[in-house]
Design an enzyme around this catalytic site. Structure first.
Site, PDB file in Angstrom:
ATOM      1  N   CYS A 124       0.805  -1.229   0.000  1.00 31.47           N
ATOM      2  CA  CYS A 124       0.000   0.000   0.000  1.00 31.47           C
ATOM      3  C   CYS A 124       0.838   1.280   0.000  1.00 31.47           C
ATOM      4  O   CYS A 124       0.307   2.365   0.025  1.00 31.47           O
ATOM      5  CB  CYS A 124      -0.955   0.054   1.194  1.00 31.47           C
ATOM      6  SG  CYS A 124      -1.740  -1.513   1.542  1.00 31.47           S
ATOM      7  N   PHE A 155      -7.438  -7.871 -16.893  1.00 28.43           N
ATOM      8  CA  PHE A 155      -8.757  -8.392 -17.288  1.00 28.43           C
ATOM      9  C   PHE A 155      -8.655  -9.618 -18.188  1.00 28.43           C
ATOM     10  O   PHE A 155      -9.444  -9.751 -19.126  1.00 28.43           O
ATOM     11  CB  PHE A 155      -9.583  -7.295 -17.981  1.00 28.43           C
ATOM     12  CG  PHE A 155     -10.300  -6.410 -16.994  1.00 28.43           C
ATOM     13  CD1 PHE A 155     -11.322  -6.915 -16.196  1.00 28.43           C
ATOM     14  CD2 PHE A 155      -9.941  -5.079 -16.854  1.00 28.43           C
ATOM     15  CE1 PHE A 155     -11.979  -6.109 -15.274  1.00 28.43           C
ATOM     16  CE2 PHE A 155     -10.581  -4.258 -15.928  1.00 28.43           C
ATOM     17  CZ  PHE A 155     -11.599  -4.778 -15.144  1.00 28.43           C
TER      18      PHE A 155
END
Lengths: 253, 253
Positions: free
Chosen positions: B102, B236
């Site tokens: 993060c 994707f």
């Protein structure tokens, strides 16, 4: 700054290619300064930044008590966003390691004595309705497949939804919104799109929010903390079913 | 220690309840000590810990050059796992902030001058086959819905798969496995189950792995870094289609 950006990308379908105009989630470096001392940088979506900063700093215990939103200024340049907080009486953190995300503090876990005593009860139909509403209104999540959403809800309605490229940031924004608007967390429900880790549960437990709900699963440590501190953890809410991992007494049929 | 644990939970379907025996992903605190100095704690699945520690410490630049796996010891107690690394010539990190997950370092981003020059080319059929194999073999992910998977692959086969409750940990484990087994990263492909953030891309770029593939989407910052450093980012990937976000020259129809 917008949370989404257009970009021309190449799509392959079988062995055909085409150029398409796609929407991409903006990830931005957010550097946080308190009294000109840089204390951490987060990687986040550039929306609801005041909510993010307040939620993050208050939950981590770096800011305490009252504060004034007008003492927060946000400066953007091409590469990053700097958020500056000016505070009287702030003790320098120099040399102290501040962490965020993926790294819940073990000491907090050992010290977790407080339990959530909240009389909130919710029936399954209301919960299904709330979560369906949450999913319908998580626009960025549905558009990009690359965002997480979190929401603060009462039994009958959603009060605020935040979205972010980081799971923890979305929760921090929701908590920050509650704090900025002086909302009590008693009797509230946290709805989240992503998995429930220990870090997520610690954030919610810190503010004594009695129920957390996700369409995904919790980890073992999240459940352990939930059991210990009186938090109801609900996961795998999909269609007309869900699992309860701790403190199921708050659910009524 | 096992990565999954059985637990009796309550399942609600409409307004019926039943007690079921469920499999939960174990999340464990992993505290890392170098020469008895605690440098960070990670929240991770308790498998492939040596790979995790080596991958994390080497990628972050805390360990450099050669090291001996036998200088790593792992101690477990009820609450947490302590990993101890003994190293000659290690410079104390006292006072320095080490971050993980993060929070990609902005300075690294600015300094990112090196580009990945790798002649690897892959055709779409091989890529579909690799990714299908990756998904079939991500057992824990499919069992719990609460794990992330990452794999190192060559054009024709998967070399190693790691799973973890943390996205970044899974990638660190794969890199650590490569380092421990003295595998060159040239001509390799990183497959991941989760979203591609800047942090993920920086880890892969550090080792000059030329292609990263996910079934999910990349962020804007991940794409920016990918373009800059010569990394092919594919997202994707589902069924017989995928999107290419940077350096599509490595794909052949």
């Amino acid at each position: 700054m917008e949370p989404l950006v257009n970009k021309i990308i190449t799509r392959f379908v079988s062995n055909q290619t085409e150029q398409i105009d796609d929407l991409i989630a903006v990830e931005r470096k957010i550097r946080i300064f308190v009294n000109d001392e840089e204390i951490i940088s987060l990687s986040a979506s550039p929306i609801y930044l005041k909510e993010l900063i307040i939620g993050f700093l208050m939950t981590e215990g770096i800011l305490k008590g009252d504060w004034c939103p007008e003492k927060i200024s946000i400066e953007e340049n091409e590469r990053e966003t700097n958020v500056k907080v000016s505070l009287e009486g702030f003790i320098s953190l120099e040399g102290k390691t501040i962490t965020s995300g993926c790294m819940a503090s073990v000491s907090f876990l050992n010290d977790l004595k407080s339990t959530i005593q909240d009389e909130l009860r919710i029936d399954t139909e209301r919960l299904f309705k709330l979560f369906k509403d949450f999913q319908l209104r998580s626009d960025l999540y549905r558009t990009t497949g690359c965002m997480h959403a979190a929401a603060l809800a009462e039994r009958d309605e959603i009060l605020f939804i935040a979205e972010d490229v980081g799971r923890h940031n979305a929760v921090d924004k929701v908590i920050g919104w509650g704090l900025l608007n002086k909302i009590t967390f008693k009797g509230k429900i946290m709805l989240v799109s992503g998995r429930i880790s220990s870090e997520m549960v610690l954030k919610v437990a810190k503010w004594k929010i009695p129920i957390i709900v996700s369409r995904a699963a919790p980890t073992s440590l999240a459940i352990e903390i939930g059991e210990k501190c009186g938090l109801t953890i609900i996961g795998f809410l999909r269609g007309n079913r869900f699992n309860v991992y701790s403190h199921s007494q708050r659910l009524i049929k």
